[in-house]
Design an enzyme around this catalytic site. Structure first.
Site, short mmCIF file in Angstrom:
data_model
loop_
_atom_site.label_atom_id
_atom_site.label_comp_id
_atom_site.label_asym_id
_atom_site.label_seq_id
_atom_site.Cartn_x
_atom_site.Cartn_y
_atom_site.Cartn_z
N CYS A 198 -41.78 5.26 -92.03
CA CYS A 198 -43.04 5.76 -91.49
C CYS A 198 -43.68 4.65 -90.67
O CYS A 198 -43.30 3.49 -90.77
CB CYS A 198 -43.96 6.19 -92.62
SG CYS A 198 -44.45 4.81 -93.65
N HIS B 11 -36.05 9.53 -102.20
CA HIS B 11 -37.45 9.26 -102.53
C HIS B 11 -38.09 10.26 -103.48
O HIS B 11 -39.33 10.34 -103.54
CB HIS B 11 -38.28 9.18 -101.24
CG HIS B 11 -37.98 7.94 -100.45
ND1 HIS B 11 -37.61 7.98 -99.13
CD2 HIS B 11 -37.95 6.65 -100.81
CE1 HIS B 11 -37.38 6.75 -98.70
NE2 HIS B 11 -37.58 5.93 -99.71
#
Ligand code: ADP
Ligand code: SF4
Length: 689
Positions: free
Chosen positions: A31, A171
């Protein structure tokens, strides 16, 4: 310089299905806070990494459907999302890289605050974290829908120009992983129960993606092989091994890591380089397909050993590629000492978690590549004849001197102490922060190569000596000092009792300097980033009886953004530190202090011989004000501008000081003025009202 032949192996091409990576450097998805809201800034940032030599450059997670919506990241909900993503692929291709797209459906992790759709999961359950929703159990139609959406997104991704298409099972936040997990999947149909059934959806989605775009795109699977939850979670010996055994040859590449994000992106305070190896190293023995793994790798020798020992085929990196987008190029060109190593602080994640332009402690140009035209390696040559004095050699002063030196300016760097580095020197002596010393080490190493930068140690500058230097520009990087009087966020003014009992009040600097602190000690943490917890840890390790009083509900509460908060709470407990959460310090007496519950106002007295105040900082700007008090003297001395940079201007994290120093080198302290000092992408109005 020529490349060291020892590193040749890192520059071998790797075949990923129908595409070939030019070397073994692989920027895994990460990100960046810019996402689809600042798409040009994001695309140019990715392109810079390809320019720096990363063979594969991936996007962050890309939501494939409106039932998986996150505000921060990118999305491919329909064809209208193709153009801005094509820009990412174009930027990566422009510099010879392969572009990877991480297609994602977050399942019950999706807040769906935008589209208001009810989230989906293998079995019904409350939504992730504390979101006040539930996710509904998917029926067969939902599963078919999900597969169709994933296929459609892959086709759009191909149209956008991507070379590597992801199936994301990492994740703990994606649907195929939720199906894999016994924690989430209690189904009794062919998608639940046995291992084969729980793997089914992952298999189907890999096959769908391969059929849709496998002719031109490499198919990558990101798989978390360990959730570090013990037998209740996904473990390498159960699901991890089973998936690779069953599907090992199906995709073109395995990108393996641990879950969840807190475990995947651990900071250097808690882990060393290579911390994921023990969990992921088994994968390569079970597949002939290339395996990528991460672990904050910055050492080329370590990278070579990973390849030679059959642990990995490609060196995965998110943070090392942020701290130094040119890491591969530097190894290729034999410039190992120029690598700007990640310090593992997670300011990048902490700022991306604010849903805006991500920052990096080591790389002040991160996210500024497009909007300020800041290239990480190239800086315009000097365009004035200024001779520049920098006072103070902390992160701000070092970075300013280094970047000004790179521009070709004549620079004098004056430091009062016998050691360079300021806070980067003393803070890196605190428990778990040794890697933070890289902030100074890299810059000092670079400064030694610049003959136009003179360094003066043991040189405490005064207004008089500043004016004697002959500098035409002066930047004061004199840092900041922790307050001793208790004022900060909770107390707007000095605590009278802190002033009265000054002999029992200490600051973080005092503790590092070895102050003779008598126990029991109370750390009053009204700062909420790392310092309060780290000082408490240092004192506890030195054998003191320690308590923390903080108006927050947890110690170091801002570290929720850097993903450290859980580990910090655990460490405080392991060290036997007593916690007075949601409490503030209200009075100090001989031998005890009064603390107050911030909600009920209820007070109590606890034993305390010494207080360490971690509340706020005062800029060390006395020299600035002294200089500014006599402008005529400055003019007579030939000084045309005096600026403050770093903590002397506005105390903050080290990243802010490095940025301040770098900005000074680019702009020479020019006034910001009335306009916006960077390019913006303005929302286009497309609909009639
Ligand atoms: P920053 O994070 O903004 O770089 P630091 O606190 O890390 O700030 O560093 C400030 C540095 O400035 C310290 O090394 C300190 O010794 C030095 N310094 C402070 N005042 C003077 C001065 N008058 N002359 C020279 N050096 C100074
Ligand atoms: Fe590494 Fe810190 Fe930069 Fe993140 S912010 S890339 S952890 S140096």
């Amino acid at each position: 310089m020529a490349r060291d032949p020892r590193y040749d192996i890192l520059f071998e091409p790797v075949k990923i299905g129908p595409v070939t990576a030019r070397n073994r450097f692989y920027q895994v998805p990460h990100c960046n806070g810019m996402g689809r809201k600042h798409p040009t800034a994001m695309a140019v940032m990715r392109g810079v990494k390809a320019e720096g030599g990363w063979a594969v450059v991936c996007t962050e997670q890309c939501d494939i459907h409106v039932t998986s919506d996150t505000e921060r990241e990118i999305r491919l909900w329909d064809d209208r999302d193709i153009p801005y993503l094509a820009r990412v692929a174009d930027q990566v291709h422009k510099h010879g890289g392969l572009a990877g797209l991480e297609l994602t459906h977050m399942g019950y992790h999706a807040g769906n605050y935008i589209g208001r759709e009810v989230a989906m999961a293998p079995s019904g359950r409350p939504a992730y974290g504390n979101m006040p929703f539930h996710a509904r159990a998917m029926d067969k139609t939902d599963i078919a829908d999900y597969r169709r959406w994933h296929r459609a997104a892959a086709l759009r991704g191909k149209e956008a120009g991507f070379d590597i298409m992801y199936v994301y099972a990492g994740h703990s936040l994606s649907l195929p992983m939720h199906f894999l997990s016994q924690r989430h999947n209690t189904r009794t149909d062919e998608y639940g129960g046995s291992m084969e059934n729980r793997v089914r959806l992952l298999r189907e989605v890999i096959e769908d993606t391969k059929n849709a775009v496998g002719d031109t795109c490499g198919i990558a699977v990101r798989l978390a092989v360990n959730e570090l939850l013990g037998p209740g979670g996904i473990t390498p010996d159960k699901e991890g091994r089973a998936v690779i055994e069953m599907l090992g040859e199906l995709p073109d590449l395995w990108d393996v890591n641990v879950a969840d994000w807190e475990n995947d992106s651990e900071t250097s305070r808690f882990t060393e380089e290579g911390y994921q190896e023990e969990h992921t190293s088994f994968v390569k023995s079970l597949t002939s397909k290339p395996v990528v793994g991460v672990g904050r790798y910055t050492s080329p020798d370590k990278m070579v050993s990973l390849i030679k020992n059959g642990v990995l085929d490609m060196i995965g990196a998110a943070r090392p590629s942020i701290a130094d987008p040119f890491l591969p190029k530097k190894i290729e060109e034999g410039r190992i000492e120029d690598i700007r190593e990640c310090i593992g602080c997670n300011i990048c994640i902490g700022t991306a978690n604010q849903n805006t332009y991500m920052r990096c402690t080591q790389n002040p140009t991160q996210s500024e590549e497009w909007r300020r035209d800041w290239h990480p390696e190239v800086i315009p040559p000097k365009n004035t004849d200024d001779r520049i004095l920098i006072v103070g050699s902390g992160p701000a002063g070092l970075e300013a001197a280094r970047a000004l030196g790179q521009r070709g300016y004549d620079v004098m760097l004056a430091e009062a102490r016998h050691e360079l580095g300021g806070r980067a020197a003393w803070e890196s002596g605190l428990p778990g922060l040794s890697a933070w010393g890289r902030v100074k080490d890299w810059r000092i190493g670079q400064l030694h190569k610049l003959p136009n930068v003179e360094i003066f140690m043991d040189s405490e500058m005064t207004a008089e000596t500043v004016r004697e230097t002959g500098a035409s520009l002066v930047a004061l990087a004199t840092g900041a000092t922790w307050r001793r009087d208790g004022s900060g966020r909770y107390h707007d003014h000095a605590m009278q009792s802190a002033l009265k009992f000054a002999q029992k009040i200490f600051t973080p600097e005092d503790i590092v300097a070895g102050a003779d602190v008598e126990g029991p000690v109370v750390v009053f943490d009204d700062d909420h980033y790392y310092m309060g917890g780290v000082i408490a840890e240092a004192l506890a390790r030195a054998g003191r009886t320690v308590s923390i009083v903080t108006p927050s509900a947890s110690v170091s509460s801002w570290t929720a953004f850097t993903l450290e908060i859980g580990r910090i709470q655990a460490r405080m407990r392991e060290l036997g530190i007593a916690l007075h959460l949601d409490h503030t310090l209200t009075d100090i007496d001989m031998g005890e202090i009064e603390i107050t519950d911030i909600y009920s106002g209820r007070t109590e007295w606890i034993n305390c011989s010494s207080v360490v105040m971690v509340t706020g900082q005062n800029p060390n700007d006395a020299l600035y004000h002294e200089l500014m008090a006599d402008k005529a003297a400055n003019e007579a001395a030939g000084i045309r501008r005096i600026s403050r940079i770093g903590d002397c201007y506005g105390p903050g994290p080290i990243a802010a000081a490095v940025f301040g120093g770098h900005r000074y080198a680019r702009e020479l302290g020019d006034h910001v003025g009335d306009g916006v000092p960077f390019k913006r992408e303005i929302v286009e109005l497309v609909a009639e009202i």
